[in-house]
Design an enzyme around this catalytic site. Structure first.
Site, PDB file in Angstrom:
ATOM      1  N   GLY A 150      12.551  23.017 -18.942  1.00  0.00           N
ATOM      2  CA  GLY A 150      11.891  24.042 -17.873  1.00  0.00           C
ATOM      3  C   GLY A 150      12.314  23.891 -16.483  1.00  0.00           C
ATOM      4  N   ARG A 164       4.629  43.414 -11.371  1.00  0.00           N
ATOM      5  CA  ARG A 164       5.795  43.135 -10.423  1.00  0.00           C
ATOM      6  C   ARG A 164       6.917  42.049 -11.067  1.00  0.00           C
ATOM      7  N   SER A 165       6.436  41.231 -12.006  1.00  0.00           N
ATOM      8  CA  SER A 165       7.396  40.674 -13.058  1.00  0.00           C
ATOM      9  C   SER A 165       8.194  41.472 -13.581  1.00  0.00           C
ATOM     10  N   GLU A 209       9.640  30.541 -11.888  1.00  0.00           N
ATOM     11  CA  GLU A 209      10.726  30.545 -10.961  1.00  0.00           C
ATOM     12  C   GLU A 209      10.436  29.148 -10.036  1.00  0.00           C
ATOM     13  N   GLY A 237     -19.867  37.071  -5.899  1.00  0.00           N
ATOM     14  CA  GLY A 237     -20.863  36.362  -6.918  1.00  0.00           C
ATOM     15  C   GLY A 237     -20.624  36.612  -8.247  1.00  0.00           C
ATOM     16  N   HIS A 289       5.229  24.762  -8.289  1.00  0.00           N
ATOM     17  CA  HIS A 289       4.678  24.498  -7.153  1.00  0.00           C
ATOM     18  C   HIS A 289       5.313  23.171  -6.791  1.00  0.00           C
ATOM     19  N   PHE A 297      15.926  37.826 -18.834  1.00  0.00           N
ATOM     20  CA  PHE A 297      16.686  36.567 -18.208  1.00  0.00           C
ATOM     21  C   PHE A 297      16.339  35.244 -18.808  1.00  0.00           C
ATOM     22  N   CYS A 335      20.511  33.830  -8.616  1.00  0.00           N
ATOM     23  CA  CYS A 335      19.603  34.920  -9.170  1.00  0.00           C
ATOM     24  C   CYS A 335      18.066  34.635  -8.660  1.00  0.00           C
TER      25      CYS A 335
HETATM   26  P1  TGC Z   1      21.085  20.218  -8.652  1.00  0.00           P
HETATM   27  O1  TGC Z   1      21.846  19.057  -8.945  1.00  0.00           O
HETATM   28  O2  TGC Z   1      20.406  20.246  -7.265  1.00  0.00           O
HETATM   29  O3  TGC Z   1      22.305  21.572  -8.529  1.00  0.00           O
HETATM   30  C1  TGC Z   1      23.065  21.567  -9.331  1.00  0.00           C
HETATM   31  C2  TGC Z   1      24.100  22.804  -9.127  1.00  0.00           C
HETATM   32  O4  TGC Z   1      23.438  23.856  -8.807  1.00  0.00           O
HETATM   33  C3  TGC Z   1      23.639  24.330  -7.302  1.00  0.00           C
HETATM   34  N1  TGC Z   1      22.361  24.923  -6.900  1.00  0.00           N
HETATM   35  C4  TGC Z   1      22.282  26.207  -6.377  1.00  0.00           C
HETATM   36  N2  TGC Z   1      23.268  26.865  -6.106  1.00  0.00           N
HETATM   37  C5  TGC Z   1      22.937  28.002  -5.826  1.00  0.00           C
HETATM   38  N3  TGC Z   1      21.637  28.431  -5.155  1.00  0.00           N
HETATM   39  C6  TGC Z   1      20.578  27.499  -5.735  1.00  0.00           C
HETATM   40  N4  TGC Z   1      19.505  27.930  -5.407  1.00  0.00           N
HETATM   41  C7  TGC Z   1      20.948  26.222  -6.157  1.00  0.00           C
HETATM   42  N5  TGC Z   1      20.244  25.320  -6.629  1.00  0.00           N
HETATM   43  C8  TGC Z   1      21.008  24.445  -7.186  1.00  0.00           C
HETATM   44  C9  TGC Z   1      23.923  23.178  -6.817  1.00  0.00           C
HETATM   45  O5  TGC Z   1      24.477  23.259  -5.638  1.00  0.00           O
HETATM   46  C10 TGC Z   1      24.540  22.285  -7.644  1.00  0.00           C
HETATM   47  O6  TGC Z   1      25.934  23.057  -7.900  1.00  0.00           O
HETATM   48  P2  TGC Z   1      27.258  21.856  -7.970  1.00  0.00           P
HETATM   49  O7  TGC Z   1      28.361  22.813  -7.843  1.00  0.00           O
HETATM   50  O8  TGC Z   1      27.129  20.885  -6.857  1.00  0.00           O
HETATM   51  O9  TGC Z   1      27.217  21.095  -9.218  1.00  0.00           O
HETATM   52  O10 TGC Z   1      20.252  20.509  -9.698  1.00  0.00           O
HETATM   53  P3  TGC Z   1      19.304  19.789 -10.704  1.00  0.00           P
HETATM   54  O11 TGC Z   1      19.566  19.938 -11.981  1.00  0.00           O
HETATM   55  O12 TGC Z   1      18.906  18.369  -9.987  1.00  0.00           O
HETATM   56  O13 TGC Z   1      17.955  20.675 -10.418  1.00  0.00           O
HETATM   57  C11 TGC Z   1      17.328  21.056  -9.238  1.00  0.00           C
HETATM   58  C12 TGC Z   1      16.073  21.821  -9.412  1.00  0.00           C
HETATM   59  C13 TGC Z   1      14.960  20.955  -9.742  1.00  0.00           C
HETATM   60  C14 TGC Z   1      15.575  21.908  -7.837  1.00  0.00           C
HETATM   61  C15 TGC Z   1      16.224  23.014  -9.914  1.00  0.00           C
HETATM   62  O14 TGC Z   1      17.021  22.860 -11.181  1.00  0.00           O
HETATM   63  C16 TGC Z   1      15.171  24.144 -10.070  1.00  0.00           C
HETATM   64  O15 TGC Z   1      14.964  24.923  -9.070  1.00  0.00           O
HETATM   65  N6  TGC Z   1      14.243  23.960 -11.077  1.00  0.00           N
HETATM   66  C17 TGC Z   1      13.421  25.080 -11.369  1.00  0.00           C
HETATM   67  C18 TGC Z   1      13.659  25.829 -12.761  1.00  0.00           C
HETATM   68  C19 TGC Z   1      13.505  27.392 -12.479  1.00  0.00           C
HETATM   69  O16 TGC Z   1      13.109  27.786 -11.290  1.00  0.00           O
HETATM   70  N7  TGC Z   1      13.189  27.879 -13.452  1.00  0.00           N
HETATM   71  C20 TGC Z   1      13.156  29.328 -13.457  1.00  0.00           C
HETATM   72  C21 TGC Z   1      13.357  29.998 -14.604  1.00  0.00           C
HETATM   73  S1  TGC Z   1      13.424  32.017 -14.551  1.00  0.00           S
HETATM   74  C22 TGC Z   1      11.918  32.309 -14.527  1.00  0.00           C
HETATM   75  O17 TGC Z   1      11.056  31.540 -14.087  1.00  0.00           O
HETATM   76  C23 TGC Z   1      11.718  33.715 -14.363  1.00  0.00           C
HETATM   77  S2  TGC Z   1       9.824  34.277 -14.222  1.00  0.00           S
HETATM   78  C24 TGC Z   1      10.374  36.018 -13.853  1.00  0.00           C
HETATM   79  C25 TGC Z   1       9.073  36.526 -13.687  1.00  0.00           C
HETATM   80  O18 TGC Z   1       8.397  37.162 -14.620  1.00  0.00           O
HETATM   81  O19 TGC Z   1       8.613  37.227 -12.641  1.00  0.00           O
HETATM   82  P1  FAD Z   2       7.919  21.512 -16.959  1.00  0.00           P
HETATM   83  O1  FAD Z   2       9.140  21.550 -16.417  1.00  0.00           O
HETATM   84  O2  FAD Z   2       7.702  20.920 -18.464  1.00  0.00           O
HETATM   85  O3  FAD Z   2       6.857  20.892 -16.080  1.00  0.00           O
HETATM   86  C1  FAD Z   2       5.678  20.477 -16.314  1.00  0.00           C
HETATM   87  C2  FAD Z   2       4.761  19.965 -14.957  1.00  0.00           C
HETATM   88  O4  FAD Z   2       5.533  18.843 -14.867  1.00  0.00           O
HETATM   89  C3  FAD Z   2       4.861  20.573 -13.677  1.00  0.00           C
HETATM   90  O5  FAD Z   2       3.717  20.713 -13.202  1.00  0.00           O
HETATM   91  C4  FAD Z   2       5.891  20.147 -13.043  1.00  0.00           C
HETATM   92  O6  FAD Z   2       6.096  20.593 -11.644  1.00  0.00           O
HETATM   93  C5  FAD Z   2       5.942  18.827 -13.327  1.00  0.00           C
HETATM   94  N1  FAD Z   2       7.404  18.285 -13.423  1.00  0.00           N
HETATM   95  C6  FAD Z   2       8.461  18.634 -13.934  1.00  0.00           C
HETATM   96  N2  FAD Z   2       9.463  17.920 -13.612  1.00  0.00           N
HETATM   97  C7  FAD Z   2       9.270  17.289 -12.453  1.00  0.00           C
HETATM   98  C8  FAD Z   2       9.982  16.241 -11.573  1.00  0.00           C
HETATM   99  N3  FAD Z   2      10.783  15.935 -11.428  1.00  0.00           N
HETATM  100  N4  FAD Z   2       8.812  15.820 -10.625  1.00  0.00           N
HETATM  101  C9  FAD Z   2       7.528  16.082 -10.468  1.00  0.00           C
HETATM  102  N5  FAD Z   2       7.067  16.922 -11.166  1.00  0.00           N
HETATM  103  C10 FAD Z   2       7.716  17.439 -12.375  1.00  0.00           C
HETATM  104  N6  FAD Z   2      11.930  31.203 -17.821  1.00  0.00           N
HETATM  105  C11 FAD Z   2      13.148  32.107 -17.687  1.00  0.00           C
HETATM  106  O7  FAD Z   2      13.994  31.777 -17.870  1.00  0.00           O
HETATM  107  N7  FAD Z   2      12.949  33.547 -17.935  1.00  0.00           N
HETATM  108  C12 FAD Z   2      11.838  34.159 -17.515  1.00  0.00           C
HETATM  109  O8  FAD Z   2      11.752  35.601 -17.844  1.00  0.00           O
HETATM  110  C13 FAD Z   2      10.648  33.433 -17.421  1.00  0.00           C
HETATM  111  N8  FAD Z   2       9.280  34.093 -17.544  1.00  0.00           N
HETATM  112  C14 FAD Z   2       7.973  33.419 -17.566  1.00  0.00           C
HETATM  113  C15 FAD Z   2       6.887  34.187 -17.645  1.00  0.00           C
HETATM  114  C16 FAD Z   2       5.825  33.146 -17.803  1.00  0.00           C
HETATM  115  C17 FAD Z   2       4.486  33.873 -18.227  1.00  0.00           C
HETATM  116  C18 FAD Z   2       5.872  31.802 -17.741  1.00  0.00           C
HETATM  117  C19 FAD Z   2       4.397  30.897 -17.695  1.00  0.00           C
HETATM  118  C20 FAD Z   2       7.039  31.307 -17.524  1.00  0.00           C
HETATM  119  C21 FAD Z   2       8.130  31.900 -17.694  1.00  0.00           C
HETATM  120  N9  FAD Z   2       9.534  31.433 -17.429  1.00  0.00           N
HETATM  121  C22 FAD Z   2      10.776  31.934 -17.590  1.00  0.00           C
HETATM  122  C23 FAD Z   2       9.313  29.851 -17.525  1.00  0.00           C
HETATM  123  C24 FAD Z   2       9.228  29.133 -16.138  1.00  0.00           C
HETATM  124  O9  FAD Z   2      10.284  29.320 -15.208  1.00  0.00           O
HETATM  125  C25 FAD Z   2       9.041  27.749 -16.432  1.00  0.00           C
HETATM  126  O10 FAD Z   2       7.526  27.384 -17.066  1.00  0.00           O
HETATM  127  C26 FAD Z   2       8.905  26.934 -15.245  1.00  0.00           C
HETATM  128  O11 FAD Z   2      10.247  26.674 -14.738  1.00  0.00           O
HETATM  129  C27 FAD Z   2       8.354  25.705 -15.751  1.00  0.00           C
HETATM  130  O12 FAD Z   2       8.807  24.789 -17.095  1.00  0.00           O
HETATM  131  P2  FAD Z   2       8.125  24.183 -17.796  1.00  0.00           P
HETATM  132  O13 FAD Z   2       6.862  25.160 -18.038  1.00  0.00           O
HETATM  133  O14 FAD Z   2       8.922  23.776 -19.085  1.00  0.00           O
HETATM  134  O15 FAD Z   2       7.397  22.896 -17.023  1.00  0.00           O
END
Ligand code: TGC
Ligand code: FAD
Length: 399
Positions: free
Chosen positions: A151, A104-105, A378, A354, A381, A143, A253
């Protein structure tokens, strides 16, 4: 249970429908679900334990996903997508993740994190150049948002590009990137000299661009993960996504991809529930099937209740996505709920099996290990909990 009855020999999966949720689906939805389920039974379940055990990404699956329309189902047909609604997208992710989260990823990164930004923020030329090839599986994409030191807080990223007049010069590194080692293109998020985040399309083979594979994963072993390293990579100016800048662009995205995960994780839960129910009715202890013991029934009853609740939440979210009303918070809630539900169900289902439950004869350990990534990527939790906490209180506790 003897070998011939094991799931790896024959996948006879049928989904539960306690609340007649099929009534909420159209005939087209059911047809899509059934064709992807058939595909998974033929192409994924007979092979997945072997792939996972050997840490093997089956590159040939990319073309096959393209053929069944698993890439970019919601992208318009004129760009090679399926032109379908979000419920269809959800059902496709549910069925593929019923097979394996890593599979699915592969599909959801391609659709939601590579095709979606090109479709949403790309120029017409970029859309025509890349989308049909990504849709068909001729190209695989990845991506790049996460970095070694950024992260959960992607806004702190240090990957950057400089305007050199006739091209951009890209430097930095991304980590934990799904599909990276095998990808033909990468959608990369980097800061310009003013510190503003933009998306750039980086192509395999560009000088200074490397994608080392990440080894030693005990999770998503059939998916390939790697780094993206940029050492003075010259990026043609036409490869910048012109439509949107700022953190909101990659976060948009992620909204689409997290929606896919909400449905997908429940697919993994359905697989575990199915296996546990079947095993419980066949396994005899104390002279009776273990399904006749109340504690086993409690586990099965709770699993089905949680699956049903999550499916209802996902369906409602899909409707809101189609109406353009779904918010990031609603999507976070569904992703968080589905992954936690699926992990709990995988653990309970493993217990019902088991000792047999720890082997690759059954899917729970693989799903469980996969879901440990799904609960982290993404948005972890806890980050999703804090997104809801922010909505409730107006106070962003992640800062
Ligand atoms: P924050 O100050 O809240 O927002 C900064 C600016 O971004 C805008 N924004 C959004 N806009 C559209 N859609 C959303 N969902 C948005 N979330 C935020 C926001 O409005 C603001 O815009 P502006 O114009 O006012 O500046 O941002 P922050 O830096 O405090 O961070 C908030 C937080 C922690 C919730 C966010 O950064 C977050 O969700 N962190 C988690 C990172 C994450 O999800 N990474 C994923 C990496 S990709 C991945 O994992 C792919 S795995 C794929 C697979 O294998 O299936
Ligand atoms: P960290 O941000 O270092 O977090 C570590 C711990 O601290 C977590 O438990 C977190 O919840 C906690 N924490 C962090 N900040 C806070 C806070 N403010 N308050 C409370 N707790 C907090 N990324 C991409 O861009 N593209 C991809 O395709 C992609 N694929 C991935 C595939 C796999 C198999 C994995 C494991 C990860 C992938 N990622 C990808 C990265 C993924 O999005 C990050 O691992 C994720 O966003 C968390 O970042 P980190 O691992 O650096 O953890």
């Amino acid at each position: 249970m003897n070998k011939t009855e094991s799931r790896n020999v024959k996948d006879e999966f049928e989904s539960p429908d306690l609340y007649l949720l099929d009534d909420l689906l159209t005939e087209e939805h059911k047809l899509i679900r059934s064709s992807v389920r058939t595909f998974v039974k033929k192409e994924i379940t007979p092979n997945i334990e072997h792939w996972a055990e050997n840490n093997h990404f089956p590159k040939e699956i990319v073309k096959k996903f393209g053929e069944i329309g698993a890439f970019g189902p919601t992208i318009p047909i004129e760009y090679g997508g399926g032109g379908l609604d979000y419920i269809s997208y959800g059902l496709i992710m549910q069925e593929i993740e019923r097979g394996d989260s890593g599979m699915r990823s592969t599909a959801s990164v391609q659709g939601s994190l590579v095709m979606f930004p090109i479709y949403k923020f790309g120029s017409e030329k970029q859309k025509r150049k890349y989308l049909p090839k990504l849709a068909s599986g001729e190209f695989l994409g990845c991506f790049g948002l996460t970095e070694p030191d950024h992260g959960s807080n992607p806004s702190g990223m240090t990957t950057n590009f400089k305007d050199m007049e006739d091209h951009y010069l890209l430097n930095g590194a991304k980590m934990w990137i799904s599909n990276a080692p095998q990808a033909d293109i990468a959608v990369v998020w980097a800061k310009n000299e003013a510190g503003r985040i933009h998306g750039l399309i980086v192509e395999k083979g560009m000088e200074g661009f490397t994608t080392p594979e990440t080894h030693g994963k005990w999770s998503l072993r059939a998916s390939c993960t790697g780094e993206l390293v940029f050492d003075n990579v010259k990026i043609p100016k036409e490869n910048l996504l012109p439509g949107k800048s700022g953190l909101g662009a990659p976060m948009n995205c992620l909204d689409s991809a997290r929606f896919g995960i909400a449905w997908g994780a429940i697919g993994a839960a359905m697989d575990c529930y199915y296996s546990a129910r079947r095993y419980a009715t066949q396994r005899i202890q104390f002279g009776k099937p273990i399904a006749s013991f109340q504690l086993v029934q409690k586990k099965l009853a709770e699993m089905l209740t949680e699956i049903t609740k999550a499916q209802l939440l996902n369906w409602k979210l899909g409707k809101m996505m189609d109406e353009g009303k779904a918010t990031t918070v609603q999507i976070s809630v569904a992703k968080r709920n589905a992954v936690e539900t699926a992990l709990n169900i995988a653990r309970e289902a493993r217990q019902i099996h088991g000792a047999m439950g720890i082997t690759g004869e059954f899917p729970m350990m693989r799903h469980m290990m996969n879901l440990e990534s799904v609960i982290t990527y993404e948005g972890t939790h806890d980050i999703h909990l804090l997104i809801l906490g922010n909505e409730i209180t107006g106070i962003p506790a992640f800062k």
